[in-house]
Motif scaffolding. Sequence first.
Motif, short mmCIF file in Angstrom:
data_model
loop_
_atom_site.label_atom_id
_atom_site.label_comp_id
_atom_site.label_asym_id
_atom_site.label_seq_id
_atom_site.Cartn_x
_atom_site.Cartn_y
_atom_site.Cartn_z
N CYS A 122 31.77 40.97 46.87
CA CYS A 122 30.89 39.88 47.28
C CYS A 122 31.71 38.81 47.99
N CYS A 161 31.15 35.52 47.59
CA CYS A 161 31.13 34.25 46.88
C CYS A 161 32.11 34.17 45.73
N HIS A 162 32.76 35.27 45.37
CA HIS A 162 33.74 35.21 44.30
C HIS A 162 35.05 35.82 44.77
N CYS A 191 30.95 40.14 41.76
CA CYS A 191 30.15 38.93 41.67
C CYS A 191 29.69 38.71 40.22
N GLU A 192 29.45 37.45 39.89
CA GLU A 192 28.97 37.16 38.55
C GLU A 192 27.44 37.17 38.47
#
Lengths: 211, 723
Positions: B371, B373-374, B387-388
């Motif tokens: 991802c 975003c992480h 990703c979380e």
Amino acid sequence: MNSQLPTLEPGVTFLDDGDTPAALYRLVGRHLADANGSTYWLDARNAASPDAIRRHADGRVARSVRVARAFTGYQHYELVRSLPAEVTPRTALVVVPNVASLYAEDDVPAFEAEAMFDATLELLAALADALAVPVLVTARERRDRVRDAADRTVTAQRTQAGLRVDGPSFRTDVYWHDWGFQTTIPYWVDLLGAADADAEPAPVEPAAPEV
Amino acid sequence: MAFKIDVREDGVPVRWATDGEGVAATADPEYEPALYAAARNDRTRYLDWLADAVAPDPKVTAVERERRFTALGATERSPVLRLSIDRLGEVRQVGREIRQREHEAHAPGVLSLYDVDLDPQFRYCLDTGRDPTPGRDLRTLSLSLPPAALAADDLTALTVDGDSAGDDAAAVRRGVERALESCDPDVLVLSSGDIVALLADAGVDLGRRPGHRKLAGESTYASYGRVGHSPARYDVPGRVVVDRSNSFLLGHSSMAGLRYFVERAGKPLQEVARDSIGGVLTALEVRHARERDVLAPWQKRQTERWKSLDTLHAADRGGFTFQPDTGGSAGGANGDAGGSGVHEAVHELDFASLYPNIIREYNVSPETICCDCHDGAAVPELGYSVCERDGFLGDVLGPLLDDRAGWKARIAAADERASTDDLEAKADAVKWVLVSCFGYQGYRHAKFGRIETHEAINAFAREIMLTAKERLEAAGWHVVHGIVDSLWVTAAPDREQTPVREVAAAVTDEVGIELEYEGRFDWIAFCPRKRASGAALMRYFGRWADGTAASASERYKLRGIEARQRSTSPFVAAAQRDLLDAFDRGRAPEPVCDRLARHLATLRRGDVPRDDLVVTQRVSKRAGEYRRASRAKAALERAAERGFERNPGQSIEYVVVDDDRSGAERVRLAFEDGTAYDADCYADRLVRACASVLGPLGWDERRIRQYLDGTRDASLSSFGDGR
Ligand SMILES: [Zn+2]
């Protein structure tokens, strides 16, 4: 290293490798030995075997190689379309083995496959042109179309003396044996230098089947 | 609740719902299916173009602009065109025509289409929110016709729920009609879908209304590198048609397993019954994607990321294998026997449903891996981020994992009188989906599959297995073998051991996936790897220690050897089990060979019933496509001569009667009469089966034959006139 070698010039080179899939790795390794910048290897049919590529390219060179594999014609076409975002004038080489294979599968309707294949050849030519980078392609299917679209063709053949590679920009009698280069051809050692002897591999195994 | 959806000729769906003990049919002429189009880079001018292009098309009844997620990982909705289609069943056709139009006007791939290739019945349930789970137990009627009779269009061999339907055409017709009337079945389980057409020709309608439809002709296809065959499919009004020859789930589970997936996937029974495991998984995913407002792509265009050779190399490594060089006893005789050998007092530990549990516990999903975003390198060896956000795949598989664990617990707790058949069938059905989900992620046509997901699962699995191995070794155990999700350990000599269950519990806590204690073997034998096969085909067998067996009925655990293979004749399978008993008595090769000699003598005397020699083989080609004469080719030729056609992907059953001949005389089909068989051919198979048993001791076929030759000189009598 040596102008006699089949180093690849900017533009699209079609490697007509007949029954000698190992020729691709040798040409790539030879070209990269002298080049800087990264290499993009847009793969089809699992030609991108890390072992096979490494056998012909030293550590520095091998580290410069980026691979993305396509498993359908759609993916292949999307990856070709993504190349302009990755490739720069400093790119050493773009390799597109089996460029027609996935478009020949029956999971893509013929008209669509045809259009994507045409666009693929056009895009590769335009990319090579605009950025002056060498693009090396092989093809098992539609060889004539690929040959016509390429700026030049290099042929590789298995002969009794080993692998023979012919092209417009270098000597026609460069031989490799499957197990190493042909030392009985006298100019060979001069041409390559002894260091390459260690880099020459055992015959290349076909890669594992796709998932 | 509608358990069956008919699609009328005019495209109108008709729902058949249970109504008390009866049924009620309701037509839904208002319903219109829809497909969606999105433009590359969300360029709405292409959508404007499409809206104009389809305006004159009478098949398209409405065009609306909406916003939807077009990928699992999308963070924003894309502008899409929603095309309402007049008739259920015309969606695909409209999709193809749009592709054609796009081709004429634009570069390829300008438009992406969604929700195109869904089963019409499944689509109807999804769109209308109708639950296809039946409101009561469905009544089932089973019709069977042996293959030879089917090939000869001979209905007199037809059985209805196991009883003969009648001796002549008129009696069969009356028999079937009577059964339909008295049972009023909701489901017809047929040995072959072609029975629908055969009975229709004889004047019998199997549906609740007249008529039947052939949905698709038979076809041969390639999938996962294997040739498959899909027989013709039929549909009758008001009743579910289940073709037993074309239902993976029914073959590997039961109606209870099918019903479970009807409920979970929201796909009607008839369509679930026909699905491959990949089809079931896709249905579960499509349904869940809808809940996330994500459309189902027609053609997957997502590509692999650019990778270094190191990453590619690491990603391409298969599952965990640990095969020590030094086996027990005489293993390693031919230098290719890594990890083979016999080991005593061995404990087996397995990670339960390792791959699906990794998906859930480690949040591995197409939209969570790599991802943007992480940061971080959460995936071992590959350095991919995870990703979380709550992963899609874990959400799809989670309920299956939980349900299965619940059933397993109930089965274990059930008292002996209670039937656990349905629970076991459901557990089996779910098991198939769970074991396939990992491979499916790497499958190139998987709608929501992604190669990096496949790679990440594998990388986590290897790390988890390595952790388990290290913890076991630190606790005084010696790992004799490990593969994919199983480890076999013995007490390391001269060391104190932490109890193995204790270690397993600690590993479970550490990795978050249960390492189960499977049991203890008095001995376990690992066969040498077969030289030719690239994949590490695991072959082993062992005897459970008393009171430890997973199931009390099985004394041995067998994997990969002949007795476990479907293609092995019953005679050879039984003989191999007998050889296992002989092996068990002393773990020495000679007594096993002496038993082998007795089976060979039985064989040579001609004492083996023909039925025990039937070989079941899946054919991969047509008879004419075999380049070399083979038994399968001979069987196909023989079948063709008898008007009994078998296609690639189907199985054929035969007995070898003269292996020196080529062509149809080499074999007899299983249903043909006769007692002759080719003893030499089966003797070879027996010796091979014996070699599997003795491989762990370092004896191969040649060594076995040498021994037999030696004893024959000593006692000719036991050997007859054999070679
Ligand atoms: Zn993230």
